[in-house]
Design a protein around this motif. Structure first.
Motif, short mmCIF file in Angstrom:
data_model
loop_
_atom_site.label_atom_id
_atom_site.label_comp_id
_atom_site.label_asym_id
_atom_site.label_seq_id
_atom_site.Cartn_x
_atom_site.Cartn_y
_atom_site.Cartn_z
N ASN A 177 0.86 -1.19 0.00
CA ASN A 177 0.00 0.00 0.00
C ASN A 177 0.89 1.24 0.00
O ASN A 177 1.47 1.60 1.04
CB ASN A 177 -0.90 0.01 1.24
N LYS A 178 1.01 1.88 -1.14
CA LYS A 178 1.93 2.99 -1.31
C LYS A 178 1.65 4.16 -0.36
O LYS A 178 2.56 4.91 -0.01
CB LYS A 178 1.90 3.48 -2.77
N ARG A 179 0.39 4.33 0.02
CA ARG A 179 0.04 5.45 0.89
C ARG A 179 0.32 5.16 2.36
O ARG A 179 0.21 6.06 3.20
CB ARG A 179 -1.44 5.80 0.71
N HIS A 180 0.64 3.92 2.68
CA HIS A 180 0.94 3.57 4.07
C HIS A 180 2.42 3.83 4.34
O HIS A 180 3.27 2.99 4.04
CB HIS A 180 0.59 2.10 4.33
N TRP B 82 -3.58 5.88 8.31
CA TRP B 82 -3.85 4.94 7.22
C TRP B 82 -4.78 3.82 7.68
O TRP B 82 -5.69 3.43 6.94
CB TRP B 82 -2.53 4.34 6.71
N LYS C 117 -8.32 5.18 7.85
CA LYS C 117 -8.85 5.40 6.51
C LYS C 117 -9.25 4.09 5.86
O LYS C 117 -10.28 3.99 5.20
CB LYS C 117 -7.80 6.12 5.65
N SER C 118 -8.43 3.06 6.04
CA SER C 118 -8.72 1.75 5.47
C SER C 118 -10.00 1.18 6.06
O SER C 118 -10.82 0.56 5.36
CB SER C 118 -7.56 0.78 5.72
#
Length: 235
Positions: free
Chosen positions: A136-139, A175, A178-179
């Protein structure tokens, strides 16, 4: 966050005779000395206290320098991190070997490289070291990130926590939350689609000349109503 609890305690505070005319202030001073220290009796670090009652009938203890023993009831907020509980803290330092965190502004925590799951890779972004997720690139975890981690052990002498980021439900709090919102949103959409699908099936049965479940229920109600009316007329 886990690791916090409120305890009710019956305490006895010993006060020097010179403070006999300032009992309340002396009691509060003694209680303040407990703050941010680990108590084996209470099994936790005292973070705050609230005095419920104070016995004004102090008992004088015999001795060369007699003290006053004052009984009181106190509510205490304790920090007691146990293994396998979840804590939250702010990342203050990050290296290839470890992540350093501050919990509640006073307790330090360290997460060693061996306790960081393989999903995270330490890399340099814009001149800053970060731990980025490969899936997960945003994590991303960096200095300033609030993280949720698992407690492995707690050193009560230096108030130091040894943590872990192995479990899937640990990492950046932003994160993770949000998930969870995305999952809940998808569940609501799926439930809505399922309800709409059931309504379409009922409509199709009606079009084909078949009674839907709702029609069957209504027909039964009407039948019972007619039987009741007929019985009243015969009576």
């Amino acid at each position: 966050m886990e690791g916090l609890k409120v305890a009710k305690a019956n305490l006895k505070v010993y006060i020097h005779p010179s403070k006999s005319n300032q009992v309340s202030q002396a009691v509060l001073r003694e209680l303040s000395s407990l703050l941010f220290t680990f108590s084996e009796i209470l099994d936790g670090v005292v973070l705050a206290y609230d005095v419920n009652s104070l016995d004004t009938c102090a008992k004088i203890l015999p001795g060369v320098r007699p003290y006053f023993g004052v009984k009181l009831k106190v509510n205490l907020l304790l920090f007691s991190p146990k293994p396998d509980t979840l804590l939250e803290g702010k990342v203050v330092k990050l290296t290839q070997e470890s992540i350093h965190v501050v919990v509640l502004g006073f307790s330090s925590a360290i997460i060693a490289e061996k306790d960081i799951r393989e999903e995270f890779v330490c890399k340099t972004k814009r001149g800053q070291d970060v731990y980025a997720s490969k899936t997960n690139k945003r994590h991303v975890i960096k200095v300033g990130t609030m993280i949720r981690f698992l407690v492995k052990s707690f050193d009560d002498e230096i108030l130091h926590v040894y943590g872990s980021l192995i479990p899937e439900h640990t990492g950046s709090i932003y994160w993770l939350d949000k998930s969870l919102e995305v999952v809940s949103h998808n569940d609501r959409i799926e439930k809505k689609r399922k309800n709409e699908g059931e309504q379409i099936m009922l409509q199709q049965h009606a079009v084909n000349g078949e009674l839907s479940t709702l029609d069957t229920v209504q027909k039964r109600k009407n039948s019972k109503k007619l039987k009741h009316q007929k019985h009243n007329e015969e009576s």
